[in-house]
Write a protein that holds these residues in place. Sequence first.
Motif, PDB file in Angstrom:
ATOM      1  N   ARG A 193       0.466  -1.243   0.050  1.00  0.00           N
ATOM      2  CA  ARG A 193       0.293  -0.081   0.234  1.00  0.00           C
ATOM      3  C   ARG A 193       0.882   1.340   0.153  1.00  0.00           C
ATOM      4  N   ALA A 194       2.124   1.626   0.675  1.00  0.00           N
ATOM      5  CA  ALA A 194       2.568   2.306   0.796  1.00  0.00           C
ATOM      6  C   ALA A 194       4.018   2.256  -1.169  1.00  0.00           C
ATOM      7  N   LEU A 195       3.137   1.424  -1.545  1.00  0.00           N
ATOM      8  CA  LEU A 195       4.238   1.962  -3.362  1.00  0.00           C
ATOM      9  C   LEU A 195       3.033   1.619  -4.195  1.00  0.00           C
ATOM     10  N   THR A 196       1.916   1.537  -3.878  1.00  0.00           N
ATOM     11  CA  THR A 196       1.225   1.188  -4.942  1.00  0.00           C
ATOM     12  C   THR A 196       0.461   2.565  -6.457  1.00  0.00           C
ATOM     13  N   LYS A 197       0.104   1.933  -7.136  1.00  0.00           N
ATOM     14  CA  LYS A 197       0.121   3.809  -7.898  1.00  0.00           C
ATOM     15  C   LYS A 197       0.364   5.055  -6.882  1.00  0.00           C
TER      16      LYS A 197
END
Length: 335
Positions: free
Chosen positions: A225-229
């Motif tokens: 969730r920290a690195l998603t789009k």
Amino acid sequence: MNIYILNATLNGKLFAEILCSRIEIKGLITLDEDGKKHTPEYYDYTDFCRKRNIGCIKMRSYDLSDVMDREKLQELEIDLVIIASWQRLIPSWLIQKCSIGIIGAHGSHEGITKGRGRSPQNWALMMGKNRFSASIFWIEEGADNGPVIDTYEFEYFSTDSILTSYVKINLYKADMILRNLANGRIEGKGGTPQEKGGLYLPQRKKEDGKIDWNRNAIDIYNMVRALTKPYPGAFTSHGETEFIIWSARPVMAEDVLYLYENAESGTVLSILGDSALVKCGTNLLLIESCTNFEKIEEGMVFESADYKEQIMNIVSRHKKKYDTTLSRLILDEIE
């Protein structure tokens, strides 16, 4: 008051929309059509400016070092620049040109002074922090070190992603700007000096997002969730195929994990329609959206990164480039 917005990426669009709807904006300073060369998050603001009948001042350089860029900005009468999204330090000549100043925004889970530097929202979500403190401040030479105009602390929920974090930041940042314009604090150049001895967060790169399946499912979920789009995404691989995981959910069932005791971490336990259940070091992860999903097979074992080694590489990379003290948030991960 001649107010300009400095904005080069999609992350600043919501903030710019709110300001343009609430106060008179003279123009938006952005990157030209070659902006993709400078940042993958580049957004073309030509239509945005045309629809609002404001100036669209396009820069060739992201660090504003181009001679033509400087000449173009020197021709403008600028009282105040408000940064929406600009991932480079501001040159001293532009700071000096503005009759009032330049306002930036920054923060971290421990506030602006203890979380200067790069990717503070990504780091906070990755580490499972439940609060974030955002500040607007006067830009001075250096990184995020100017006097603080206002601060707002908000809550992170377990469902938040980097995109919802950006939405929250933009909303609270716009609120702080509008309130402090209305009460005269900005025009009067009000601000509180920051404490000495700032701590820094290091830059992250795409390769830092490879998943270590030996970690707890919660930790992997936080990474996703920290690195998603709009970022490149947390990823894993099998053979020559890379899988970028855009969304996932942890499945917390420690008391019955003996059912998969013979499966190694990273094993695809089951394909459940459009989702895949994967064994983690502790608990399970349900992949809900990823690239190349059709190539995932039951029994496949994803390659695993070494999380501690990742962090050590990030720290080493930072120390080679900067002589700054890193946040304990990062250092505690390798000690």
